[in-house]
Design a protein around this motif. Structure first.
Motif, PDB file in Angstrom:
ATOM      1  N   SER A   1      -1.439   1.246 -10.777  1.00  0.00           N
ATOM      2  CA  SER A   1      -1.257   0.055  -9.941  1.00  0.00           C
ATOM      3  C   SER A   1      -2.019   0.233  -8.634  1.00  0.00           C
ATOM      4  CB  SER A   1       0.219  -0.201  -9.653  1.00  0.00           C
ATOM      5  OG  SER A   1       0.352  -1.269  -8.734  1.00  0.00           O
ATOM      6  N   ILE A   2      -3.117  -0.481  -8.494  1.00  0.00           N
ATOM      7  CA  ILE A   2      -3.934  -0.391  -7.287  1.00  0.00           C
ATOM      8  C   ILE A   2      -3.145  -0.906  -6.078  1.00  0.00           C
ATOM      9  CG2 ILE A   2      -6.049  -1.200  -6.174  1.00  0.00           C
ATOM     10  CD1 ILE A   2      -7.296  -1.363  -8.987  1.00  0.00           C
ATOM     11  N   GLY A   3      -2.469  -2.032  -6.265  1.00  0.00           N
ATOM     12  CA  GLY A   3      -1.727  -2.615  -5.165  1.00  0.00           C
ATOM     13  C   GLY A   3      -0.617  -1.714  -4.662  1.00  0.00           C
ATOM     14  N   LEU A   4       0.103  -1.036  -5.586  1.00  0.00           N
ATOM     15  CA  LEU A   4       1.224  -0.199  -5.169  1.00  0.00           C
ATOM     16  C   LEU A   4       0.764   1.013  -4.359  1.00  0.00           C
ATOM     17  CD1 LEU A   4       3.689  -0.184  -8.221  1.00  0.00           C
ATOM     18  CD2 LEU A   4       3.773  -1.555  -6.124  1.00  0.00           C
ATOM     19  N   ILE A   5      -0.296   1.677  -4.782  1.00  0.00           N
ATOM     20  CA  ILE A   5      -0.726   2.847  -4.015  1.00  0.00           C
ATOM     21  C   ILE A   5      -1.376   2.431  -2.700  1.00  0.00           C
ATOM     22  CG2 ILE A   5      -2.977   3.087  -5.185  1.00  0.00           C
ATOM     23  CD1 ILE A   5      -2.595   6.148  -4.829  1.00  0.00           C
ATOM     24  N   HIS A   6      -2.098   1.310  -2.698  1.00  0.00           N
ATOM     25  CA  HIS A   6      -2.709   0.837  -1.456  1.00  0.00           C
ATOM     26  C   HIS A   6      -1.661   0.394  -0.440  1.00  0.00           C
ATOM     27  CE1 HIS A   6      -7.061  -0.149  -2.985  1.00  0.00           C
ATOM     28  NE2 HIS A   6      -6.683   1.090  -3.225  1.00  0.00           N
ATOM     29  N   ASP A   7      -0.477   0.034  -0.919  1.00  0.00           N
ATOM     30  CA  ASP A   7       0.575  -0.483  -0.039  1.00  0.00           C
ATOM     31  C   ASP A   7       1.670   0.551   0.203  1.00  0.00           C
ATOM     32  OD1 ASP A   7       1.502  -2.664   1.510  1.00  0.00           O
ATOM     33  OD2 ASP A   7       3.007  -3.126  -0.015  1.00  0.00           O
ATOM     34  N   ASP A   8       1.371   1.818  -0.049  1.00  0.00           N
ATOM     35  CA  ASP A   8       2.353   2.889   0.085  1.00  0.00           C
ATOM     36  C   ASP A   8       2.247   3.503   1.484  1.00  0.00           C
ATOM     37  OD1 ASP A   8       3.945   5.146  -0.084  1.00  0.00           O
ATOM     38  OD2 ASP A   8       3.276   5.681  -2.103  1.00  0.00           O
ATOM     39  N   ASP A   9       3.317   3.402   2.262  1.00  0.00           N
ATOM     40  CA  ASP A   9       3.310   3.951   3.621  1.00  0.00           C
ATOM     41  C   ASP A   9       3.120   5.462   3.643  1.00  0.00           C
ATOM     42  OD1 ASP A   9       3.658   1.518   4.952  1.00  0.00           O
ATOM     43  OD2 ASP A   9       5.829   1.596   4.754  1.00  0.00           O
ATOM     44  N   ALA A  10       3.506   6.136   2.565  1.00  0.00           N
ATOM     45  CA  ALA A  10       3.343   7.582   2.517  1.00  0.00           C
ATOM     46  C   ALA A  10       1.880   7.971   2.344  1.00  0.00           C
ATOM     47  CB  ALA A  10       4.171   8.169   1.368  1.00  0.00           C
ATOM     48  N   VAL A  11       1.091   7.048   1.817  1.00  0.00           N
ATOM     49  CA  VAL A  11      -0.342   7.300   1.612  1.00  0.00           C
ATOM     50  C   VAL A  11      -1.152   6.729   2.765  1.00  0.00           C
ATOM     51  CG1 VAL A  11      -2.307   6.937   0.049  1.00  0.00           C
ATOM     52  CG2 VAL A  11      -0.002   7.281  -0.891  1.00  0.00           C
ATOM     53  N   PHE A  12      -0.835   5.498   3.147  1.00  0.00           N
ATOM     54  CA  PHE A  12      -1.503   4.826   4.258  1.00  0.00           C
ATOM     55  C   PHE A  12      -0.432   4.399   5.261  1.00  0.00           C
ATOM     56  CE2 PHE A  12      -4.195   4.007   0.513  1.00  0.00           C
ATOM     57  CZ  PHE A  12      -5.391   4.544   0.958  1.00  0.00           C
ATOM     58  N   PRO A  13      -0.207   5.182   6.316  1.00  0.00           N
ATOM     59  CA  PRO A  13       0.855   4.863   7.278  1.00  0.00           C
ATOM     60  C   PRO A  13       0.765   3.418   7.779  1.00  0.00           C
ATOM     61  CG  PRO A  13      -0.054   7.034   7.729  1.00  0.00           C
ATOM     62  CD  PRO A  13      -0.922   6.419   6.657  1.00  0.00           C
ATOM     63  N   ASP A  14       1.944   2.779   7.843  1.00  0.00           N
ATOM     64  CA  ASP A  14       2.023   1.366   8.238  1.00  0.00           C
ATOM     65  C   ASP A  14       1.071   0.541   7.372  1.00  0.00           C
ATOM     66  OD1 ASP A  14       2.817  -0.882   9.565  1.00  0.00           O
ATOM     67  OD2 ASP A  14       1.763  -0.439  11.427  1.00  0.00           O
ATOM     68  N   ALA A  15       1.235   0.707   6.066  1.00  0.00           N
ATOM     69  CA  ALA A  15       0.276   0.165   5.100  1.00  0.00           C
ATOM     70  C   ALA A  15       0.145  -1.347   5.148  1.00  0.00           C
ATOM     71  CB  ALA A  15       0.666   0.602   3.685  1.00  0.00           C
ATOM     72  N   ALA A  16       1.200  -2.049   5.558  1.00  0.00           N
ATOM     73  CA  ALA A  16       1.138  -3.513   5.579  1.00  0.00           C
ATOM     74  C   ALA A  16       0.234  -4.034   6.690  1.00  0.00           C
ATOM     75  CB  ALA A  16       2.542  -4.090   5.732  1.00  0.00           C
ATOM     76  N   ARG A  17      -0.099  -3.184   7.649  1.00  0.00           N
ATOM     77  CA  ARG A  17      -0.920  -3.614   8.790  1.00  0.00           C
ATOM     78  C   ARG A  17      -2.402  -3.552   8.451  1.00  0.00           C
ATOM     79  NH1 ARG A  17      -2.584  -0.492  13.436  1.00  0.00           N
ATOM     80  NH2 ARG A  17      -1.360   1.192  12.541  1.00  0.00           N
ATOM     81  N   PHE A  18      -3.125  -4.622   8.764  1.00  0.00           N
ATOM     82  CA  PHE A  18      -4.582  -4.641   8.578  1.00  0.00           C
ATOM     83  C   PHE A  18      -5.206  -3.906   9.758  1.00  0.00           C
ATOM     84  CE2 PHE A  18      -8.792  -6.623   9.199  1.00  0.00           C
ATOM     85  CZ  PHE A  18      -9.333  -6.414   7.931  1.00  0.00           C
ATOM     86  N   ASP A  19      -5.750  -2.725   9.503  1.00  0.00           N
ATOM     87  CA  ASP A  19      -6.212  -1.860  10.587  1.00  0.00           C
ATOM     88  C   ASP A  19      -7.459  -1.080  10.161  1.00  0.00           C
ATOM     89  OD1 ASP A  19      -6.468  -0.324  12.851  1.00  0.00           O
ATOM     90  OD2 ASP A  19      -4.863   1.076  12.287  1.00  0.00           O
ATOM     91  N   PRO A  20      -8.645  -1.659  10.330  1.00  0.00           N
ATOM     92  CA  PRO A  20      -9.875  -0.954   9.956  1.00  0.00           C
ATOM     93  C   PRO A  20     -10.056   0.374  10.678  1.00  0.00           C
ATOM     94  CG  PRO A  20     -10.321  -3.280  10.313  1.00  0.00           C
ATOM     95  CD  PRO A  20      -8.921  -3.032  10.784  1.00  0.00           C
ATOM     96  N   ALA A  21      -9.406   0.550  11.835  1.00  0.00           N
ATOM     97  CA  ALA A  21      -9.571   1.786  12.603  1.00  0.00           C
ATOM     98  C   ALA A  21      -9.154   3.005  11.805  1.00  0.00           C
ATOM     99  CB  ALA A  21      -8.776   1.709  13.908  1.00  0.00           C
ATOM    100  N   ARG A  22      -8.278   2.816  10.808  1.00  0.00           N
ATOM    101  CA  ARG A  22      -7.838   3.966  10.017  1.00  0.00           C
ATOM    102  C   ARG A  22      -9.002   4.589   9.223  1.00  0.00           C
ATOM    103  NH1 ARG A  22      -3.118   2.653   7.378  1.00  0.00           N
ATOM    104  NH2 ARG A  22      -2.987   0.457   8.030  1.00  0.00           N
ATOM    105  N   PHE A  23     -10.106   3.842   9.079  1.00  0.00           N
ATOM    106  CA  PHE A  23     -11.252   4.353   8.325  1.00  0.00           C
ATOM    107  C   PHE A  23     -12.513   4.535   9.174  1.00  0.00           C
ATOM    108  CE2 PHE A  23      -8.857   2.052   4.881  1.00  0.00           C
ATOM    109  CZ  PHE A  23      -8.454   3.195   4.201  1.00  0.00           C
ATOM    110  N   THR A  24     -12.422   4.349  10.479  1.00  0.00           N
ATOM    111  CA  THR A  24     -13.638   4.492  11.294  1.00  0.00           C
ATOM    112  C   THR A  24     -14.031   5.954  11.483  1.00  0.00           C
ATOM    113  OG1 THR A  24     -12.312   4.352  13.321  1.00  0.00           O
ATOM    114  CG2 THR A  24     -13.370   2.316  12.537  1.00  0.00           C
TER     115      THR A  24
END
Length: 446
Positions: A334-357
């Motif tokens: 499930s792409i959506g489930l892992i992309h929306d997992d706070d344990a993988v991407f903290p505060d996953a619901a937030r749109f934050d490009p800075a996490r990848f800069t």
């Protein structure tokens, strides 16, 4: 300790299928909340399947030998052709993929950037100014024309035929991808219409191949078709006509709709995050690309256009992390489930490009292109294309922010698109922009 299978709902298959259709974006999160990050379902088309979203188990699956777990069944090969990369398995898939890697990397990618920019400028000339319009149809035209030119190198009669045929064919094929094929193909109905389009496509490709062979300048061309006609397998044989037709359809279809849909989501996200939008405009004016590339990655994380990727177990059983999965079961990531997992991407619901800069995503956690030996061949091309389109749009247009609610998800069969098509409001910029910019190719995704 290895367990037989993860828990899951016990409802009959048709009930679970109806639930999945009725709640496509909410059903999986609810199942994860109830059963954890792995659960077993029984749904139409795939039958009994284990859905996973644990990074370690995803990594193990993507690294599993193809003799144990290979291509998911059914797959897009049923609409793209039996020689498509989506349909091939094992050594045959590896053999075919090896021939198709070169045109989407390195020097050839650089040659395609000007094509993408040209098509974007041409399309933007028709954009209405100062009033809302859905950007998705426009993005579809940009990506279709760009991939057609990259694949065939020039325009002509067959090019025009394909430009008219492919949108209808891709749209219908997307809707039929998970539908049963009637016995004997059917003489009426949607499958009959699709097969008629496929015959028309094959004839156009045959004419293009013959015309390209007659030019005699294959070694001087950068287009994909010229490369295919020159390529040879390890035993010295060349690609068959069916190989070429099916692989070209795969490139044209997969390299068109999903990229355009992600661009529509990018517009939808940027209009609702004015700080990010302002930062991108400043960066474009300064000739940079770091924030833009991070933004494209974050759009794909928060708005993945494909729901699932997976494998089918070929061995008698497969030990996957905590589970032992029997032969014939599908394992769906499930792409959506892992992309929306706070344990993988903290505060996953937030749109934050800075996490990848400052860093690139882990390709077993950020998986919009799938993973392992079946990761999308055109990932680098798609990221380059999206970067060039966004750069050109923000260079030449002012995109108005909005306070409207986020657009709902809308299923187009294969891709999940913004429900209103990514509504945009633009104005032409009057300030001069830089004459040139550095390379935009995202080599980290090759």
């Amino acid at each position: 300790m290895t367990q037989a299978l993860p828990p899951g709902p016990a409802k009959p298959r048709f009930v679970q299928g109806a639930y999945a259709l009725a709640m496509p974006m909410r059903g999986l999160p609810r199942l994860r909340a109830r059963y954890g990050n792995a659960f077993t379902v029984n749904v139409p088309i795939f039958g009994r399947a284990v859905v996973i979203s644990d990074p370690a188990e995803i990594k193990q699956l993507f690294q599993t030998d193809t003799a144990l777990a290979d291509n998911i069944e059914p797959n897009l090969g049923r609409v793209l052709g039996s020689r498509s990369l989506f349909a091939l398995r094992g050594e045959e898939h590896k053999r075919q993929r090896k021939l198709l890697v070169p045109p989407f990397h390195g020097r050839r990618l650089l040659a395609y950037e000007r094509i993408v920019e040209d098509e974007t400028v041409r399309e933007m000339a028709s954009w209405p100014l100062g009033r809302p319009f859905p950007v998705l149809p426009s993005a579809m035209r940009i990506t279709l024309n760009a991939i057609l030119r990259a694949v065939f190198g020039a325009e002509g009669k067959e090019f025009d035929e394909l430009r008219e045929l492919l949108p209808k064919m891709v749209t219908l094929g997307s809707r039929l991808a998970a539908a049963p094929i009637p016995r004997f193909g059917g003489k009426v109905g949607p499958w009959a219409r699709f097969f008629a389009m496929r015959r028309e496509y094959d004839l156009a490709i045959d004419r293009l191949v013959a015309k390209t062979r007659r030019t005699g300048d294959l070694d001087q061309r950068d287009d994909v078709l010229a490369m295919m006609l020159q390529s040879r397998y390890d035993d010295g044989t060349e690609m068959s006509g069916q190989d070429i037709a099916d692989q070209l359809l795969t490139l044209l279809a997969a390299g068109h709709e999903t990229t355009a849909t992600t661009l529509a989501w990018a517009v939808e996200r940027l209009r609702r995050h004015p700080d990010v939008l302002a930062g991108l405009v400043d960066e474009v004016d300064a000739g940079g690309k770091r924030l833009r590339e991070a933004t494209i990655i974050e759009v794909q994380r928060t708005r993945p256009v494909i729901d699932m990727v997976g494998r089918t177990v070929r061995a008698e059983s497969l030990e996957l992390g905590r589970w032992r999965v029997p032969k014939g079961y599908s394992i769906l990531v499930s792409i959506g489930l892992i992309h929306d997992d706070d344990a993988v991407f903290p505060d996953a619901a937030r749109f934050d490009p800075a996490r990848f800069t400052g860093s690139r995503p882990d390709l077993y956690e950020w998986i919009p292109f799938g993973g392992g030996t079946r990761r999308c061949l055109g990932a680098a091309f798609a990221n380059m294309e999206m970067s060039v389109v966004v750069r050109t749009m923000l260079r030449d247009m002012t995109l108005e922010p909005t306070t409207e609610p986020a657009e709902r998800w809308h299923s187009r069969g294969i891709a999940n698109a913004p429900g209103k098509g990514g509504l945009a409001v633009v104005h032409r910029r009057t300030a001069p922009s830089p004459e040139s910019e550095e390379t935009t190719s995202t080599g980290a995704h090759t």
